[in-house]
Scaffold this active site. Structure first.
Site, PDB file in Angstrom:
ATOM      1  CG  ASP A 178      12.429  -4.076  41.373  1.00  0.00           C
ATOM      2  OD1 ASP A 178      11.573  -3.321  41.853  1.00  0.00           O
ATOM      3  OD2 ASP A 178      13.396  -4.529  42.018  1.00  0.00           O
TER       4      ASP A 178
HETATM    5  N1  URA Z   1      12.439  -7.377  45.804  1.00  0.00           N
HETATM    6  C1  URA Z   1      13.137  -6.657  44.881  1.00  0.00           C
HETATM    7  O1  URA Z   1      14.205  -6.144  45.178  1.00  0.00           O
HETATM    8  N2  URA Z   1      12.608  -6.535  43.661  1.00  0.00           N
HETATM    9  C2  URA Z   1      11.453  -7.112  43.271  1.00  0.00           C
HETATM   10  O2  URA Z   1      11.042  -6.983  42.118  1.00  0.00           O
HETATM   11  C3  URA Z   1      10.734  -7.861  44.229  1.00  0.00           C
HETATM   12  C4  URA Z   1      11.260  -7.977  45.496  1.00  0.00           C
END
Ligand code: URA
Length: 229
Positions: free
Chosen positions: A103
């Site tokens: 993310d």
């Molecule tokens: N899980 C998440 O919620 N976000 C990420 O960036 C990676 C794994």
């Protein structure tokens, strides 16, 4: 391989632009200017210089990036710059893509490659590559939350429960989770499903690869010899 073809394959622009760099005397091998675009050069272990910068030859590129917060993994980012802007021009030109996604606000280990087969192999749900996440939670973590994360929680897009392979408590509000799938927002959704909330998320390892302590946020390095085969 012809020198101009080597530069082209490594992302130094069009065939014409690559021949132009060579003609202009901007390419060196072993300190020596190479000004013949048609020169036949062995690629095994080759390190060439373009405008004074050394480049190891890689038939396929695989790099590790320490992703900082504030970057999107998408090639067409919507709100923040793409992680691809953290790579040098030749790697962007080669069309490197992230292997899975983090993310925008997640930091840590991100692999990128131009090897489509490898992307498939490492992201396929069949392969269960373990990834370790350091999670900072909004509320104190209790034993019930840990048990539920290990037993499995149901997320809204799939009736099959997802479970953490490992869940270690790290301080009052921290957990270290090992996951073997890569579902959308998986850590955030799993932690929300047990009644807590992710406030900080960092991926510290991917399979056997650990983010090196000396790889600063925003910096990248080549990976060679992994994965085997
Ligand atoms: N899980 C998440 O919620 N976000 C990420 O960036 C990676 C794994």
């Amino acid at each position: 391989m012809k020198l101009s073809q080597i530069l082209f394959s490594q992302g130094f622009g069009t065939r014409r632009a690559c021949a132009g760099l060579i003609d202009a005397g901007l390419v060196r091998i072993g300190g020596q200017v190479m000004d013949d675009p048609a020169a036949d050069v062995p690629t095994e272990g080759l390190v060439f210089e373009v405008e004074g910068q050394a480049w190891p030859f890689h038939e396929k590129a695989l790099v590790m990036l320490h992703k900082p917060a504030g970057y999107e993994c998408s090639q067409k980012p919507r709100h923040h710059p793409s992680v691809l802007t953290l790579l040098p021009g030749p790697l962007r030109e080669r069309g490197l893509q992230p292997i899975g996604r983090l993310d925008e606000d997640t930091t840590g280990l991100l692999l990128l490659t131009d090897d489509g087969t490898l992307i498939h192999r490492l992201t396929s749900p069949k392969h269960h590559v373990p990834k370790v996440y350091e999670v900072g939670c909004k509320h104190p973590v209790d034993a019930t939350q840990v048990e539920r994360l290990l037993a499995g929680v149901v997320l809204d897009d799939d009736p099959a429960p997802v479970r953490a392979a490992v869940c270690e408590v790290v301080g009052e509000r921290g957990i270290r989770l090992t996951l073997t799938e890569g579902k959308y927002h998986q850590v955030k959704r799993m932690v929300a499903a047990v009644g807590n909330r992710v406030e900080a998320l960092h991926r510290s390892s991917f399979g056997p690869l650990v983010l090196p302590a000396d790889l600063a946020p925003g910096r990248w390095c080549w990976l060679a010899g992994w994965p085997p085969g």
